[in-house]
Design an enzyme around this catalytic site. Structure first.
Site, PDB file in Angstrom:
ATOM      1  CG  HIS A 215      -2.261   1.150   1.546  1.00 15.05           C
ATOM      2  ND1 HIS A 215      -3.515   0.363   1.169  1.00 15.05           N
ATOM      3  CD2 HIS A 215      -2.186   2.374   1.469  1.00 15.05           C
ATOM      4  CE1 HIS A 215      -3.530   1.270   1.171  1.00 15.05           C
ATOM      5  NE2 HIS A 215      -3.701   2.856   1.289  1.00 15.05           N
TER       6      HIS A 215
ATOM      7  CG  HIS B 118      -2.324   5.833   9.706  1.00 12.50           C
ATOM      8  ND1 HIS B 118      -3.961   5.094   8.656  1.00 12.50           N
ATOM      9  CD2 HIS B 118      -2.239   7.143   9.226  1.00 12.50           C
ATOM     10  CE1 HIS B 118      -4.415   6.478   8.390  1.00 12.50           C
ATOM     11  NE2 HIS B 118      -3.174   7.883   8.429  1.00 12.50           N
TER      12      HIS B 118
ATOM     13  CD  GLU C 214      -4.381  11.668   8.300  1.00 14.12           C
ATOM     14  OE1 GLU C 214      -5.317  10.774   7.587  1.00 14.12           O
ATOM     15  OE2 GLU C 214      -3.249  11.354   8.473  1.00 14.12           O
TER      16      GLU C 214
ATOM     17  CE1 TYR D  40     -11.329   7.446   1.768  1.00 17.73           C
ATOM     18  CE2 TYR D  40     -12.076   7.290   4.027  1.00 17.73           C
ATOM     19  CZ  TYR D  40     -10.535   7.004   2.902  1.00 17.73           C
ATOM     20  OH  TYR D  40      -9.626   7.426   3.137  1.00 17.73           O
TER      21      TYR D  40
ATOM     22  CG  HIS E 195      -8.648  11.013  11.742  1.00 17.19           C
ATOM     23  ND1 HIS E 195      -9.446  10.098  10.082  1.00 17.19           N
ATOM     24  CD2 HIS E 195     -10.140  10.453  12.761  1.00 17.19           C
ATOM     25  CE1 HIS E 195     -10.467   9.835  10.627  1.00 17.19           C
ATOM     26  NE2 HIS E 195     -10.729  10.200  11.622  1.00 17.19           N
TER      27      HIS E 195
ATOM     28  CG  HIS F 164      -6.688   8.111  11.607  1.00 17.89           C
ATOM     29  ND1 HIS F 164      -5.544   8.741  12.379  1.00 17.89           N
ATOM     30  CD2 HIS F 164      -6.613   7.769  10.475  1.00 17.89           C
ATOM     31  CE1 HIS F 164      -4.711   8.750  11.193  1.00 17.89           C
ATOM     32  NE2 HIS F 164      -5.906   9.289  10.957  1.00 17.89           N
TER      33      HIS F 164
END
Length: 439
Positions: A293, A336, A342, A351, A366, A372
Protein backbone atom coordinates in the site's frame (compact mmCIF):
# COMPACT_ATOMS: atom_id res chain seq x y z
CA UNK A 1 -22.06 30.90 -17.70
CA UNK A 2 -18.72 30.10 -19.28
CA UNK A 3 -15.84 32.50 -18.80
CA UNK A 4 -12.68 32.74 -20.88
CA UNK A 5 -9.67 30.98 -19.39
CA UNK A 6 -6.12 30.34 -20.45
CA UNK A 7 -4.05 27.30 -19.53
CA UNK A 8 -1.02 27.63 -17.31
CA UNK A 9 2.02 26.12 -18.99
CA UNK A 10 3.68 25.68 -15.63
CA UNK A 11 3.80 27.18 -12.16
CA UNK A 12 6.25 30.07 -12.08
CA UNK A 13 5.64 30.85 -15.77
CA UNK A 14 4.85 34.36 -16.96
CA UNK A 15 1.39 35.14 -18.34
CA UNK A 16 -0.25 38.14 -19.92
CA UNK A 17 -3.80 39.05 -20.84
CA UNK A 18 -5.83 42.03 -22.00
CA UNK A 19 -9.55 42.55 -22.36
CA UNK A 20 -10.46 42.14 -26.04
CA UNK A 21 -12.44 45.38 -25.86
CA UNK A 22 -9.16 47.28 -25.42
CA UNK A 23 -6.54 45.93 -27.83
CA UNK A 24 -2.91 46.90 -27.17
CA UNK A 25 -3.72 47.92 -23.59
CA UNK A 26 -0.60 46.15 -22.30
CA UNK A 27 2.34 48.56 -22.31
CA UNK A 28 5.23 47.58 -24.55
CA UNK A 29 8.74 47.17 -23.10
CA UNK A 30 8.07 49.00 -19.81
CA UNK A 31 5.98 47.85 -16.83
CA UNK A 32 5.32 51.41 -15.70
CA UNK A 33 5.62 53.83 -18.64
CA UNK A 34 5.17 57.54 -18.15
CA UNK A 35 1.69 57.22 -19.65
CA UNK A 36 -0.13 53.88 -19.91
CA UNK A 37 -2.37 53.07 -22.91
CA UNK A 38 -6.02 54.19 -22.60
CA UNK A 39 -5.10 56.45 -19.66
CA UNK A 40 -4.77 53.45 -17.31
CA UNK A 41 -2.84 53.33 -14.06
CA UNK A 42 -0.02 50.82 -13.52
CA UNK A 43 -0.13 48.91 -10.22
CA UNK A 44 2.04 46.00 -9.10
CA UNK A 45 0.66 43.24 -6.88
CA UNK A 46 3.51 41.39 -5.14
CA UNK A 47 3.04 37.95 -3.57
CA UNK A 48 6.65 37.65 -2.42
CA UNK A 49 9.45 39.87 -1.19
CA UNK A 50 11.02 41.97 -3.94
CA UNK A 51 14.33 40.21 -3.32
CA UNK A 52 13.01 36.65 -3.19
CA UNK A 53 14.95 34.18 -5.39
CA UNK A 54 13.85 34.27 -9.00
CA UNK A 55 12.15 30.86 -8.84
CA UNK A 56 10.12 32.02 -5.82
CA UNK A 57 9.46 35.59 -6.89
CA UNK A 58 5.81 36.18 -7.80
CA UNK A 59 4.17 39.43 -8.86
CA UNK A 60 1.71 40.73 -11.44
CA UNK A 61 1.39 44.14 -13.06
CA UNK A 62 -2.20 45.41 -13.30
CA UNK A 63 -3.31 48.14 -15.70
CA UNK A 64 -6.52 49.54 -14.26
CA UNK A 65 -8.87 52.51 -14.45
CA UNK A 66 -8.14 53.65 -10.90
CA UNK A 67 -5.51 52.55 -8.36
CA UNK A 68 -6.61 50.32 -5.47
CA UNK A 69 -5.69 53.12 -3.04
CA UNK A 70 -8.80 55.12 -4.03
CA UNK A 71 -11.12 54.13 -1.19
CA UNK A 72 -12.45 55.48 2.10
CA UNK A 73 -10.92 54.30 5.43
CA UNK A 74 -11.52 50.72 6.53
CA UNK A 75 -14.03 50.07 9.31
CA UNK A 76 -14.75 46.84 11.23
CA UNK A 77 -17.04 44.43 9.35
CA UNK A 78 -18.75 41.97 11.69
CA UNK A 79 -21.02 40.16 9.23
CA UNK A 80 -19.07 36.88 9.27
CA UNK A 81 -20.12 35.75 12.73
CA UNK A 82 -18.24 32.45 12.78
CA UNK A 83 -14.96 33.45 11.15
CA UNK A 84 -12.24 33.27 13.80
CA UNK A 85 -8.55 32.86 14.50
CA UNK A 86 -9.09 32.19 18.22
CA UNK A 87 -7.73 28.67 18.72
CA UNK A 88 -8.33 28.80 22.49
CA UNK A 89 -12.15 28.83 22.36
CA UNK A 90 -12.31 25.13 23.27
CA UNK A 91 -10.10 22.88 25.41
CA UNK A 92 -7.85 20.48 23.44
CA UNK A 93 -9.55 17.30 22.29
CA UNK A 94 -7.51 14.40 20.81
CA UNK A 95 -10.54 12.27 19.91
CA UNK A 96 -11.43 11.25 16.39
CA UNK A 97 -14.07 13.70 15.12
CA UNK A 98 -16.68 13.35 12.42
CA UNK A 99 -19.23 15.90 11.30
CA UNK A 100 -22.50 15.14 9.55
CA UNK A 101 -23.21 17.32 6.48
CA UNK A 102 -23.21 20.99 7.44
CA UNK A 103 -26.55 22.80 7.04
CA UNK A 104 -26.85 25.25 4.18
CA UNK A 105 -28.85 28.46 4.61
CA UNK A 106 -32.56 28.07 3.97
CA UNK A 107 -33.90 29.37 0.67
CA UNK A 108 -36.33 31.51 2.67
CA UNK A 109 -35.21 34.11 5.17
CA UNK A 110 -32.08 36.24 5.20
CA UNK A 111 -29.65 35.80 2.33
CA UNK A 112 -26.11 34.79 3.22
CA UNK A 113 -23.21 35.73 0.96
CA UNK A 114 -19.97 33.78 0.58
CA UNK A 115 -18.19 36.14 3.01
CA UNK A 116 -20.96 36.02 5.59
CA UNK A 117 -21.15 32.24 5.27
CA UNK A 118 -17.54 31.44 6.19
CA UNK A 119 -17.46 29.23 9.31
CA UNK A 120 -14.10 28.32 10.83
CA UNK A 121 -13.84 24.68 11.92
CA UNK A 122 -10.23 24.37 13.04
CA UNK A 123 -6.77 25.78 12.64
CA UNK A 124 -3.40 26.65 14.15
CA UNK A 125 -0.88 29.46 14.13
CA UNK A 126 -1.20 33.19 13.74
CA UNK A 127 -1.73 35.24 10.60
CA UNK A 128 0.22 38.12 12.18
CA UNK A 129 3.45 36.12 12.07
CA UNK A 130 2.56 34.50 8.73
CA UNK A 131 2.60 30.95 10.09
CA UNK A 132 -0.30 28.54 10.26
CA UNK A 133 -3.55 27.64 8.59
CA UNK A 134 -7.31 27.59 9.02
CA UNK A 135 -10.00 25.25 7.73
CA UNK A 136 -13.37 26.82 6.97
CA UNK A 137 -16.75 25.69 5.67
CA UNK A 138 -18.65 28.12 3.46
CA UNK A 139 -22.47 28.03 3.48
CA UNK A 140 -24.17 30.64 1.30
CA UNK A 141 -27.27 31.24 -0.80
CA UNK A 142 -26.97 34.72 -2.38
CA UNK A 143 -24.41 36.47 -4.54
CA UNK A 144 -21.93 39.16 -3.55
CA UNK A 145 -23.11 42.27 -5.35
CA UNK A 146 -21.06 45.49 -5.57
CA UNK A 147 -18.56 44.02 -3.13
CA UNK A 148 -15.30 42.08 -3.14
CA UNK A 149 -13.14 40.26 -0.60
CA UNK A 150 -9.38 40.05 -0.38
CA UNK A 151 -7.34 38.05 2.10
CA UNK A 152 -4.34 39.86 3.59
CA UNK A 153 -3.54 36.80 5.72
CA UNK A 154 -2.83 34.17 3.06
CA UNK A 155 -4.07 32.02 0.19
CA UNK A 156 -7.57 30.54 -0.09
CA UNK A 157 -7.95 27.07 -1.64
CA UNK A 158 -11.70 26.68 -2.31
CA UNK A 159 -13.32 23.26 -2.75
CA UNK A 160 -17.00 23.46 -3.86
CA UNK A 161 -19.13 20.54 -2.69
CA UNK A 162 -22.61 21.66 -3.74
CA UNK A 163 -23.49 24.57 -5.99
CA UNK A 164 -21.50 26.26 -8.76
CA UNK A 165 -19.44 29.34 -7.93
CA UNK A 166 -19.11 32.14 -10.48
CA UNK A 167 -15.98 33.93 -9.27
CA UNK A 168 -14.92 37.33 -10.53
CA UNK A 169 -11.35 38.34 -9.71
CA UNK A 170 -9.30 41.38 -10.56
CA UNK A 171 -7.60 39.33 -13.28
CA UNK A 172 -10.81 37.93 -14.80
CA UNK A 173 -13.64 35.49 -14.20
CA UNK A 174 -13.92 31.73 -13.72
CA UNK A 175 -16.66 29.21 -12.99
CA UNK A 176 -15.81 26.60 -10.37
CA UNK A 177 -18.07 23.57 -9.97
CA UNK A 178 -18.01 20.59 -7.59
CA UNK A 179 -15.05 18.32 -8.42
CA UNK A 180 -13.06 21.41 -9.35
CA UNK A 181 -10.98 23.63 -7.07
CA UNK A 182 -9.63 27.15 -7.26
CA UNK A 183 -6.90 29.08 -5.48
CA UNK A 184 -7.19 32.80 -4.78
CA UNK A 185 -3.71 33.96 -3.73
CA UNK A 186 -3.15 36.44 -0.92
CA UNK A 187 -4.29 39.96 -1.72
CA UNK A 188 -6.24 39.27 -4.94
CA UNK A 189 -9.75 40.71 -4.75
CA UNK A 190 -12.66 38.51 -5.74
CA UNK A 191 -16.44 38.16 -5.54
CA UNK A 192 -18.59 35.02 -5.56
CA UNK A 193 -21.97 34.71 -7.25
CA UNK A 194 -24.28 31.72 -6.69
CA UNK A 195 -27.62 30.68 -8.15
CA UNK A 196 -28.64 28.26 -5.39
CA UNK A 197 -27.66 27.33 -1.83
CA UNK A 198 -23.99 26.36 -1.94
CA UNK A 199 -21.60 24.55 0.34
CA UNK A 200 -17.91 23.80 0.30
CA UNK A 201 -14.58 23.79 2.07
CA UNK A 202 -11.75 26.33 2.31
CA UNK A 203 -8.12 25.69 3.21
CA UNK A 204 -6.37 28.91 4.17
CA UNK A 205 -2.58 29.01 4.55
CA UNK A 206 -0.64 31.86 6.11
CA UNK A 207 2.83 30.63 5.02
CA UNK A 208 3.96 31.21 1.44
CA UNK A 209 1.78 29.93 -1.38
CA UNK A 210 0.44 26.69 -2.80
CA UNK A 211 2.59 24.99 -5.39
CA UNK A 212 2.90 21.64 -7.14
CA UNK A 213 4.74 18.95 -5.18
CA UNK A 214 8.09 17.69 -6.39
CA UNK A 215 7.76 14.38 -8.24
CA UNK A 216 11.10 12.79 -7.37
CA UNK A 217 11.49 9.36 -9.01
CA UNK A 218 8.01 9.66 -10.58
CA UNK A 219 9.70 11.84 -13.18
CA UNK A 220 8.41 14.70 -15.30
CA UNK A 221 4.76 13.63 -15.63
CA UNK A 222 2.12 12.58 -13.15
CA UNK A 223 -0.26 13.66 -10.40
CA UNK A 224 -1.57 17.17 -11.21
CA UNK A 225 0.07 18.23 -14.47
CA UNK A 226 0.80 21.97 -14.87
CA UNK A 227 -0.89 22.14 -18.28
CA UNK A 228 -4.29 21.35 -16.71
CA UNK A 229 -4.41 24.46 -14.50
CA UNK A 230 -6.33 27.45 -15.86
CA UNK A 231 -6.23 31.14 -15.05
CA UNK A 232 -8.74 33.84 -16.08
CA UNK A 233 -8.48 36.09 -19.11
CA UNK A 234 -8.53 39.83 -18.40
CA UNK A 235 -12.02 41.31 -18.07
CA UNK A 236 -13.20 44.60 -16.64
CA UNK A 237 -16.59 45.68 -15.33
CA UNK A 238 -17.78 48.73 -17.25
CA UNK A 239 -20.99 49.28 -15.29
CA UNK A 240 -21.49 52.43 -13.23
CA UNK A 241 -21.22 51.82 -9.48
CA UNK A 242 -22.37 54.37 -6.92
CA UNK A 243 -21.05 52.44 -3.93
CA UNK A 244 -18.73 49.44 -3.77
CA UNK A 245 -17.61 47.59 -0.62
CA UNK A 246 -14.04 46.31 -0.40
CA UNK A 247 -13.81 43.71 2.38
CA UNK A 248 -10.39 42.91 3.81
CA UNK A 249 -9.53 39.87 5.90
CA UNK A 250 -6.71 41.24 8.02
CA UNK A 251 -5.13 39.54 11.06
CA UNK A 252 -8.08 37.16 11.28
CA UNK A 253 -10.77 39.88 11.30
CA UNK A 254 -12.84 41.53 8.59
CA UNK A 255 -12.86 45.22 7.65
CA UNK A 256 -14.77 47.10 4.96
CA UNK A 257 -13.95 50.22 2.95
CA UNK A 258 -16.35 52.00 0.64
CA UNK A 259 -15.48 53.43 -2.76
CA UNK A 260 -17.32 54.72 -5.82
CA UNK A 261 -15.95 52.33 -8.40
CA UNK A 262 -15.66 48.57 -8.89
CA UNK A 263 -12.39 46.85 -8.05
CA UNK A 264 -12.90 44.82 -11.20
CA UNK A 265 -11.48 47.55 -13.44
CA UNK A 266 -8.28 45.82 -14.60
CA UNK A 267 -8.10 46.12 -18.39
CA UNK A 268 -4.84 44.22 -18.84
CA UNK A 269 -2.26 42.39 -16.75
CA UNK A 270 0.94 40.40 -16.95
CA UNK A 271 2.94 38.42 -14.40
CA UNK A 272 3.07 35.13 -12.54
CA UNK A 273 0.87 35.84 -9.50
CA UNK A 274 -2.58 34.71 -10.58
CA UNK A 275 -5.76 32.99 -9.41
CA UNK A 276 -6.29 29.58 -10.97
CA UNK A 277 -8.62 26.59 -11.12
CA UNK A 278 -8.15 22.85 -11.62
CA UNK A 279 -10.46 20.01 -12.59
CA UNK A 280 -9.84 17.11 -10.19
CA UNK A 281 -10.88 14.56 -12.83
CA UNK A 282 -7.63 15.38 -14.68
CA UNK A 283 -5.44 14.10 -11.84
CA UNK A 284 -3.05 11.38 -13.06
CA UNK A 285 -3.13 8.71 -10.38
CA UNK A 286 0.08 6.89 -9.43
CA UNK A 287 -0.38 3.59 -7.57
CA UNK A 288 1.09 0.15 -6.90
CA UNK A 289 0.73 -2.51 -9.60
CA UNK A 290 2.36 -5.32 -7.62
CA UNK A 291 1.78 -5.48 -3.87
CA UNK A 292 1.61 -3.34 -0.72
CA UNK A 293 0.00 0.00 0.00
CA UNK A 294 1.56 3.28 -1.13
CA UNK A 295 1.53 6.26 1.22
CA UNK A 296 -1.30 8.77 0.56
CA UNK A 297 1.28 11.40 -0.43
CA UNK A 298 1.04 9.97 -3.97
CA UNK A 299 -2.36 11.68 -4.18
CA UNK A 300 -1.08 15.21 -3.45
CA UNK A 301 -2.49 17.86 -5.80
CA UNK A 302 -1.00 21.00 -4.21
CA UNK A 303 1.27 21.68 -1.26
CA UNK A 304 2.33 24.63 0.86
CA UNK A 305 5.82 23.67 2.06
CA UNK A 306 7.23 24.52 5.46
CA UNK A 307 10.86 25.43 6.12
CA UNK A 308 11.57 21.77 6.95
CA UNK A 309 12.34 19.80 3.77
CA UNK A 310 9.61 17.30 2.94
CA UNK A 311 7.21 18.67 5.55
CA UNK A 312 4.16 20.73 4.63
CA UNK A 313 2.21 23.45 6.36
CA UNK A 314 -0.62 21.97 4.32
CA UNK A 315 -1.13 19.44 1.56
CA UNK A 316 -4.27 19.12 -0.54
CA UNK A 317 -4.75 15.42 -1.27
CA UNK A 318 -7.53 13.64 -3.19
CA UNK A 319 -8.71 10.02 -3.46
CA UNK A 320 -10.13 9.81 -6.99
CA UNK A 321 -11.60 6.92 -9.00
CA UNK A 322 -8.82 4.51 -9.94
CA UNK A 323 -7.87 0.88 -10.49
CA UNK A 324 -6.70 -1.21 -7.55
CA UNK A 325 -4.67 -4.27 -8.54
CA UNK A 326 -2.28 -5.12 -5.68
CA UNK A 327 -1.77 -8.77 -4.75
CA UNK A 328 -1.46 -10.10 -1.18
CA UNK A 329 -2.41 -6.66 0.11
CA UNK A 330 -4.98 -5.05 2.37
CA UNK A 331 -6.09 -2.49 -0.18
CA UNK A 332 -8.02 0.14 1.80
CA UNK A 333 -6.16 2.73 3.90
CA UNK A 334 -4.32 0.89 6.65
CA UNK A 335 -4.75 1.60 10.37
CA UNK A 336 -2.31 4.28 11.32
CA UNK A 337 -1.15 7.03 13.64
CA UNK A 338 1.08 9.77 12.34
CA UNK A 339 2.65 13.14 13.06
CA UNK A 340 0.22 15.02 10.81
CA UNK A 341 -3.30 16.39 11.27
CA UNK A 342 -5.79 15.02 8.74
CA UNK A 343 -9.00 16.92 7.93
CA UNK A 344 -11.07 15.04 5.35
CA UNK A 345 -14.08 16.13 3.33
CA UNK A 346 -16.29 14.37 0.82
CA UNK A 347 -17.41 16.11 -2.36
CA UNK A 348 -19.56 13.31 -3.75
CA UNK A 349 -20.24 9.57 -3.45
CA UNK A 350 -19.09 7.30 -0.63
CA UNK A 351 -15.58 7.14 0.77
CA UNK A 352 -14.08 3.68 0.24
CA UNK A 353 -12.87 3.18 3.84
CA UNK A 354 -16.10 4.31 5.53
CA UNK A 355 -19.14 3.93 3.34
CA UNK A 356 -21.49 4.54 6.25
CA UNK A 357 -21.59 7.69 8.36
CA UNK A 358 -19.13 9.81 6.36
CA UNK A 359 -21.41 11.73 4.01
CA UNK A 360 -20.87 14.31 1.28
CA UNK A 361 -20.82 17.79 2.77
CA UNK A 362 -19.51 16.48 6.10
CA UNK A 363 -15.97 16.08 7.42
CA UNK A 364 -13.62 14.22 9.74
CA UNK A 365 -10.59 15.29 11.75
CA UNK A 366 -7.93 12.85 12.90
CA UNK A 367 -5.43 14.75 14.99
CA UNK A 368 -1.71 14.20 15.43
CA UNK A 369 -1.01 10.64 16.69
CA UNK A 370 -4.72 9.86 17.08
CA UNK A 371 -5.31 6.35 15.65
CA UNK A 372 -7.77 5.83 12.82
CA UNK A 373 -8.50 3.59 9.86
CA UNK A 374 -11.21 1.50 8.18
CA UNK A 375 -14.43 0.67 9.96
CA UNK A 376 -15.49 -2.92 10.73
CA UNK A 377 -17.39 -3.48 7.51
CA UNK A 378 -14.54 -2.24 5.36
CA UNK A 379 -11.94 -4.32 7.24
CA UNK A 380 -13.95 -7.54 7.03
CA UNK A 381 -14.70 -7.09 3.35
CA UNK A 382 -11.15 -6.20 2.32
CA UNK A 383 -9.63 -9.02 4.38
CA UNK A 384 -11.68 -11.66 2.56
CA UNK A 385 -11.98 -10.11 -0.90
CA UNK A 386 -10.95 -11.91 -4.07
CA UNK A 387 -8.01 -9.69 -5.11
CA UNK A 388 -8.68 -9.30 -8.78
CA UNK A 389 -8.24 -5.94 -10.58
CA UNK A 390 -11.00 -3.69 -9.34
CA UNK A 391 -12.20 -0.19 -10.11
CA UNK A 392 -12.58 1.66 -6.80
CA UNK A 393 -13.98 5.03 -5.70
CA UNK A 394 -16.08 5.22 -8.88
CA UNK A 395 -18.48 8.16 -8.61
CA UNK A 396 -16.65 9.37 -5.50
CA UNK A 397 -14.32 12.23 -4.67
CA UNK A 398 -12.89 12.45 -1.16
CA UNK A 399 -10.10 14.84 -0.23
CA UNK A 400 -7.81 15.63 2.68
CA UNK A 401 -6.26 18.79 4.08
CA UNK A 402 -3.14 17.43 5.78
CA UNK A 403 -0.87 19.53 7.98
CA UNK A 404 2.21 19.20 10.16
CA UNK A 405 0.50 21.59 12.63
CA UNK A 406 -1.68 20.46 15.52
CA UNK A 407 -5.16 21.82 14.78
CA UNK A 408 -7.52 23.24 17.39
CA UNK A 409 -11.28 22.99 16.81
CA UNK A 410 -13.46 26.09 17.22
CA UNK A 411 -16.57 26.48 19.32
CA UNK A 412 -18.63 26.53 16.13
CA UNK A 413 -17.10 23.22 15.09
CA UNK A 414 -17.70 21.56 18.45
CA UNK A 415 -20.96 23.07 19.62
CA UNK A 416 -22.69 25.68 17.49
CA UNK A 417 -23.01 23.77 14.22
CA UNK A 418 -24.57 20.80 16.07
CA UNK A 419 -23.16 18.40 13.47
CA UNK A 420 -20.40 16.71 15.47
CA UNK A 421 -21.13 12.97 15.56
CA UNK A 422 -20.68 11.80 19.16
CA UNK A 423 -20.98 8.15 18.04
CA UNK A 424 -18.10 8.22 15.58
CA UNK A 425 -15.86 6.13 17.84
CA UNK A 426 -18.36 3.25 17.64
CA UNK A 427 -17.33 2.38 14.07
CA UNK A 428 -14.21 0.61 15.47
CA UNK A 429 -15.68 -0.98 18.61
CA UNK A 430 -16.85 -4.20 16.93
CA UNK A 431 -13.37 -5.07 15.63
CA UNK A 432 -12.44 -8.48 17.03
CA UNK A 433 -9.24 -9.90 18.41
CA UNK A 434 -8.43 -12.53 15.77
CA UNK A 435 -5.09 -13.54 17.24
CA UNK A 436 -4.38 -17.29 17.16
CA UNK A 437 -1.47 -19.48 18.16
CA UNK A 438 -1.38 -22.88 16.47
CA UNK A 439 -0.58 -25.69 18.93
Amino acid sequence: MTYKLQYLSGFGSHFSSEDERCPNSLPVAQNSPQQCPYGLYAEQLSGSAFTAPRNENVRTWLYRKLPSAVHMPFQPYNNAKYLTQNWDEQPPNPNQMRWKPFDMPATSGKGVTFVEGIHTVCGAGDARVRHGLAVHIYLCNVSMNDSALYNSDGDFLIVPQEGILDITTELGRMTVAPNEICVIPQGIRFAVKVKAPSRGYILEVYDGHFCLPDLGPIGANGLANPRDFETPVAWFDNADVSEFNVISKYQGSLFVAKQKHSVFDVVAWHGNYVPYKYDLSKFMVINSVSFDHCDPSIFTVLTCPSLRPGTAIADFVIFPPRWSVQEHTFRPPYYHRNCMSEFMGLILGRYEAKEEGFAAGGATLHSIMTPHGPDVKCFDGASKADLKPERIAEGTQAFMFESSLSLAVTKWGVETCQKLDAQYYECWQALKNNFKIDN
